[in-house]
Design a protein around this motif. Structure first.
Motif, short mmCIF file in Angstrom:
data_model
loop_
_atom_site.label_atom_id
_atom_site.label_comp_id
_atom_site.label_asym_id
_atom_site.label_seq_id
_atom_site.Cartn_x
_atom_site.Cartn_y
_atom_site.Cartn_z
N ILE A 150 -2.86 45.89 -26.85
CA ILE A 150 -0.97 45.38 -27.68
C ILE A 150 -1.54 43.97 -28.32
CG2 ILE A 150 1.26 45.03 -27.16
CD1 ILE A 150 1.14 46.34 -24.00
N ASP A 151 -2.09 42.98 -27.36
CA ASP A 151 -1.58 41.70 -28.72
C ASP A 151 -3.84 40.99 -28.93
OD1 ASP A 151 -2.40 38.42 -29.69
OD2 ASP A 151 -0.44 38.36 -28.19
N PRO A 152 -3.91 41.49 -30.23
CA PRO A 152 -5.98 41.60 -29.58
C PRO A 152 -5.80 40.02 -29.48
CG PRO A 152 -5.30 42.26 -31.65
CD PRO A 152 -4.07 41.98 -31.53
N GLY A 178 -18.10 17.79 -20.25
CA GLY A 178 -17.13 18.77 -19.85
C GLY A 178 -17.18 19.60 -21.42
N HIS A 179 -16.75 20.56 -20.77
CA HIS A 179 -16.16 22.01 -22.30
C HIS A 179 -14.95 22.20 -22.89
CE1 HIS A 179 -21.09 21.67 -22.75
NE2 HIS A 179 -21.08 20.99 -22.07
N GLN A 180 -14.47 22.71 -23.67
CA GLN A 180 -13.21 23.00 -23.90
C GLN A 180 -13.25 23.89 -24.08
OE1 GLN A 180 -10.63 19.86 -24.33
NE2 GLN A 180 -9.17 21.02 -26.22
N VAL A 181 -12.67 24.70 -23.51
CA VAL A 181 -12.05 26.27 -25.06
C VAL A 181 -10.32 26.28 -24.59
CG1 VAL A 181 -11.83 28.46 -24.98
CG2 VAL A 181 -14.06 27.83 -23.66
N ASP A 182 -9.65 25.70 -25.98
CA ASP A 182 -8.68 26.52 -26.02
C ASP A 182 -8.15 27.69 -26.17
OD1 ASP A 182 -8.07 23.62 -27.00
OD2 ASP A 182 -9.30 23.27 -29.37
N GLY A 183 -8.81 28.77 -26.62
CA GLY A 183 -8.42 30.46 -26.95
C GLY A 183 -7.69 30.18 -28.05
N TYR A 184 -6.83 31.23 -27.63
CA TYR A 184 -5.71 31.75 -29.30
C TYR A 184 -4.19 31.27 -28.87
CZ TYR A 184 -9.71 34.53 -30.61
OH TYR A 184 -11.74 35.38 -30.33
N ARG A 185 -3.94 30.87 -27.99
CA ARG A 185 -2.83 30.00 -27.66
C ARG A 185 -2.00 31.34 -27.10
NH1 ARG A 185 -3.03 23.85 -27.44
NH2 ARG A 185 -4.53 24.06 -27.69
N ARG A 186 -2.17 32.03 -26.72
CA ARG A 186 -1.54 33.10 -26.35
C ARG A 186 -1.82 33.34 -24.74
NH1 ARG A 186 0.23 34.08 -30.48
NH2 ARG A 186 -0.69 36.19 -31.81
N ASN A 187 -0.86 33.62 -24.34
CA ASN A 187 -0.54 33.66 -22.42
C ASN A 187 -0.46 34.90 -22.48
OD1 ASN A 187 -0.33 30.41 -21.88
ND2 ASN A 187 1.60 30.78 -22.42
N GLY A 188 -1.12 34.70 -20.70
CA GLY A 188 -1.10 36.41 -20.23
C GLY A 188 0.39 36.95 -19.17
N ASP A 200 8.69 33.04 -24.89
CA ASP A 200 7.59 34.23 -25.27
C ASP A 200 6.23 33.92 -24.58
OD1 ASP A 200 9.16 35.50 -26.76
OD2 ASP A 200 9.60 33.61 -27.92
N TRP A 201 5.35 35.18 -24.79
CA TRP A 201 3.76 35.17 -24.79
C TRP A 201 3.17 33.75 -25.36
CZ3 TRP A 201 3.11 38.35 -20.89
CH2 TRP A 201 3.68 39.44 -21.10
#
Length: 333
Positions: A150-152, A178-188, A200-201
């Motif tokens: 639904i959301d890539p 440390g090693h950080q991942v920001d992601g796409y700033r979209r929640n699950g 909202d997502w």
């Protein structure tokens, strides 16, 4: 027997012919009933009693054992200071990330992915007193790519780790462990707020009540979730006190990235003493790397290398940006 004696006594007290005729018929009926009781009813009752006794004898041990198991389980859930030995018995839900490095070939356009390996993490057990349900659910939902169709952007696939001199383990003081991942700033996940509105997502969420119950003082600040010393003791017990590496999976609680897809891998036990738990401040521990320092827990996906080998290789390489090329979860059922 009492009924029979009373009946015979009553019969002797009667002398009329009519009464004798009636009682004669009763004699025949009573005799038939007596034979029925003696031959059928009494043996059946005796057999039922024997079966009941046998069943009770067989069932009592299993009932007793089941009761003990329930009691032990309840104790492990209710005790906020459960020992490392009791935690060893639980089977963890796991999350994994397949790591690759983007390389730029000479005199060629585009880039290729150099496989580094898979990182496995054990997540905080659901019955643990410092379990953070919203943050772990969000992490797992994104790793499982449940909404990707639904959301890539509702996934970690394709997300990159921050890459700079501070993230390269080259033996210098610049490395931040440390090693950080920001992601796409979209929640699950979506969270219901006190006002009744649902987030909202792409909106950050929080879990203030659980955060209060999971706070730990450290070096003048606080960190949250699973305690570092508990994980360290757990690994020590598991390896009989041998060399262990407590590498923690964390999510931010305060500051930038809180309540989003951001997460970090923190090498607490491998860092210099002046760093230690300071690396965890303002974040929550939601799991640990599924690998002690002596190279255990190896899996076939890494050609015999364990998760710690993969993490160290990722930290030391200078080829390119570490990228998540695959991810998923393994739930304990």
């Amino acid at each position: 027997c009492n009924l029979q004696r009373n009946y015979l006594s009553f019969k002797r007290s009667l002398h009329t012919p009519i009464i004798h005729s009636i009682t004669g018929r009763f004699d025949s009926l009573f005799s038939t009933m007596s034979r029925f009781i003696l031959r059928i009813i009494l043996p059946a009752v005796a057999a039922a009693s024997i079966i009941h006794t046998s069943c009770v004898a067989l069932l009592l041990p299993s009932i007793s054992l089941r009761s003990k198991r329930v009691t032990l389980s309840a104790q492990s859930v209710q005790s906020p200071n459960a020992s490392a030995v009791s935690t060893l018995s639980c089977q963890y839900d796991k999350i994994y990330f397949d790591i690759g490095v983007k390389t730029q070939p000479n005199n060629k356009s585009g880039s290729t992915i150099l496989n580094v390996g898979r990182l496995w993490f054990n997540l905080t057990p659901v019955n643990h007193p410092h379990y953070l349900p919203l943050h772990i659910s969000n992490l797992c939902s994104l790793a499982a790519s449940k909404r990707k169709a639904i959301d890539p952007k509702a996934t970690y696939i394709g997300c990159t780790f921050q890459f700079s001199p501070a993230t390269i383990d080259d033996g210098s003081f610049r490395y931040r462990w440390g090693h950080q991942v920001d992601g796409y700033r979209r929640n699950g996940i979506q969270v219901s707020l006190a006002s009744g509105r649902v987030t909202d997502w792409g909106e950050p969420f929080s879990d203030p009540e659980r955060i209060k119950e999971c706070a730990h003082d450290s070096f003048g600040g606080k960190y949250y979730g699973w305690r570092y010393d508990e994980i360290s003791n757990l690994l020590s017990v598991e390896e009989g006190g041998g060399d262990t590496a407590a590498i923690l999976l964390t999510v931010p609680i305060h500051g930038p990235g809180a309540g989003t897809s951001q997460f970090s891998i923190v090498r607490v036990s491998e860092s210099p003493r002046e760093w230690g738990e300071r690396l965890l401040l303002n974040s929550a521990v939601v799991g640990f790397l599924d690998c002690p320092g002596n190279g255990g827990f190896g899996d076939d996906t890494n050609d015999g290398r364990n998760s710690l080998d993969v993490l160290r290789a990722m930290a030391k390489q200078k080829i390119g940006v570490p990228t998540i090329v695959g991810c998923g979860i393994e739930m304990n059922e």
